[in-house]
Design a protein around this motif. Sequence first.
Motif, short mmCIF file in Angstrom:
data_model
loop_
_atom_site.label_atom_id
_atom_site.label_comp_id
_atom_site.label_asym_id
_atom_site.label_seq_id
_atom_site.Cartn_x
_atom_site.Cartn_y
_atom_site.Cartn_z
N ALA A 102 44.62 47.66 -33.83
CA ALA A 102 45.13 47.70 -32.48
C ALA A 102 44.48 46.33 -31.78
O ALA A 102 45.14 45.85 -31.10
CB ALA A 102 44.95 48.98 -31.81
N ILE A 103 43.35 46.12 -31.99
CA ILE A 103 42.39 45.21 -31.32
C ILE A 103 43.19 43.93 -31.72
O ILE A 103 43.33 42.95 -30.72
CB ILE A 103 41.15 45.20 -31.74
CG1 ILE A 103 40.47 46.53 -30.91
CG2 ILE A 103 40.57 43.90 -31.13
CD1 ILE A 103 39.14 46.58 -31.46
N LEU A 115 52.34 48.12 -26.88
CA LEU A 115 51.41 48.08 -27.89
C LEU A 115 52.05 49.07 -29.10
O LEU A 115 51.93 48.86 -30.39
CB LEU A 115 50.02 48.49 -27.79
CG LEU A 115 48.93 48.39 -28.97
CD1 LEU A 115 48.97 46.80 -29.35
CD2 LEU A 115 47.44 48.78 -28.29
N ALA A 116 52.51 50.09 -28.85
CA ALA A 116 53.37 51.08 -29.67
C ALA A 116 54.41 50.46 -30.36
O ALA A 116 54.39 50.63 -31.55
CB ALA A 116 53.73 52.33 -29.00
N GLU A 117 55.12 49.52 -29.79
CA GLU A 117 56.26 48.87 -30.46
C GLU A 117 55.67 47.83 -31.43
O GLU A 117 56.21 47.86 -32.38
CB GLU A 117 56.95 48.03 -29.29
CG GLU A 117 58.23 47.41 -29.98
CD GLU A 117 59.38 47.97 -30.34
OE1 GLU A 117 60.12 47.49 -31.15
OE2 GLU A 117 59.56 49.24 -29.83
N VAL A 144 49.15 55.83 -30.32
CA VAL A 144 48.47 54.61 -29.77
C VAL A 144 47.51 55.05 -28.57
O VAL A 144 46.46 54.51 -28.55
CB VAL A 144 49.50 53.46 -29.32
CG1 VAL A 144 48.77 52.33 -28.60
CG2 VAL A 144 50.06 53.07 -30.56
N LYS A 145 47.88 56.02 -27.71
CA LYS A 145 47.03 56.33 -26.73
C LYS A 145 45.71 56.89 -27.49
O LYS A 145 44.79 56.50 -26.76
CB LYS A 145 47.78 57.26 -25.66
CG LYS A 145 46.83 57.79 -24.70
CD LYS A 145 46.96 56.87 -23.49
CE LYS A 145 46.26 57.54 -22.16
NZ LYS A 145 46.43 56.59 -21.19
N GLN A 146 45.91 57.74 -28.06
CA GLN A 146 44.59 58.32 -28.81
C GLN A 146 43.85 57.02 -29.54
O GLN A 146 42.41 57.14 -29.30
CB GLN A 146 44.95 59.30 -29.95
CG GLN A 146 45.62 60.45 -29.52
CD GLN A 146 44.77 61.20 -28.21
OE1 GLN A 146 43.69 61.30 -28.53
NE2 GLN A 146 45.37 61.36 -27.30
N LYS A 170 36.29 54.60 -25.06
CA LYS A 170 35.06 55.20 -25.09
C LYS A 170 33.84 54.47 -25.82
O LYS A 170 32.58 54.59 -25.28
CB LYS A 170 35.19 56.61 -25.93
CG LYS A 170 34.18 57.80 -25.60
CD LYS A 170 34.56 58.86 -26.51
CE LYS A 170 33.42 60.18 -26.07
NZ LYS A 170 33.96 61.40 -26.82
N LYS A 171 34.29 53.75 -26.69
CA LYS A 171 33.33 52.68 -27.45
C LYS A 171 33.03 51.62 -26.83
O LYS A 171 32.09 50.51 -27.05
CB LYS A 171 33.62 52.47 -28.76
CG LYS A 171 33.67 53.67 -29.60
CD LYS A 171 34.25 53.36 -31.10
CE LYS A 171 34.32 54.76 -32.10
NZ LYS A 171 34.56 54.68 -33.34
N GLY A 172 33.87 51.30 -25.55
CA GLY A 172 33.64 49.98 -24.75
C GLY A 172 34.28 48.88 -25.26
O GLY A 172 33.70 47.77 -24.66
N PHE A 173 35.14 48.84 -26.02
CA PHE A 173 35.93 47.90 -26.76
C PHE A 173 37.06 47.46 -25.98
O PHE A 173 37.62 46.31 -26.09
CB PHE A 173 36.26 48.33 -28.15
CG PHE A 173 35.21 48.10 -29.12
CD1 PHE A 173 33.93 48.51 -28.79
CD2 PHE A 173 35.49 47.68 -30.44
CE1 PHE A 173 32.98 48.15 -29.69
CE2 PHE A 173 34.44 47.55 -31.51
CZ PHE A 173 33.18 47.94 -30.85
N ILE A 174 37.71 48.26 -25.18
CA ILE A 174 38.88 47.96 -24.43
C ILE A 174 38.74 48.84 -22.90
O ILE A 174 37.90 49.62 -22.84
CB ILE A 174 40.41 48.45 -25.04
CG1 ILE A 174 40.55 49.91 -25.29
CG2 ILE A 174 40.60 47.83 -26.31
CD1 ILE A 174 41.48 50.61 -24.17
#
Length: 154
Positions: A52-53, A68-70, A79-81, A88-92
């Motif tokens: 995803a990243i 992003l889902a597309e 994708v939301k999950q 939560k991990k601070g990546f996005i």
Amino acid sequence: MKLDAVIKSDKVDFSNIPPEYFLIGLLSAFENRFQTIADNTMKEISWKQFFAIICISFCKEAPTINDLAEILGSSHQNVKQILLKLEKKGFIKFQEDKHDKRKQRIVVTKACLKFCDKNNETSSQIMKKMFEGIPEKDIKTTIKTIIKMDNNLK
């Protein structure tokens, strides 16, 4: 056990499977093996989160969840999950769209960029090893084939 060992073993008989079905099975088995290696390599996040990243970073503008889902070929909910775990991990982080307040755009953080830099060499080594001895023309043929298969699904 490696795929070629499974195929050659006396435990299974793939001789009567049409090549199209065999290819789909190979792709599924390969994805499982690749995901296991990637998950074990990057302990902080899963392969799906890392993918995803990667996809976010290739977007010309910060994507929405639907965008992003597309790209990922997955549902909005899945994708939301993935994104909630990355947040939560601070990546996005989610940012309000400047033109449409109803939309949220996905942006990678400095922590994410630092993580990617830290894991770049390992990722490159895995990719180099995985494609070792495979001519570029074969890779391009595989890409064309998978794109045609995907188009046929639509």
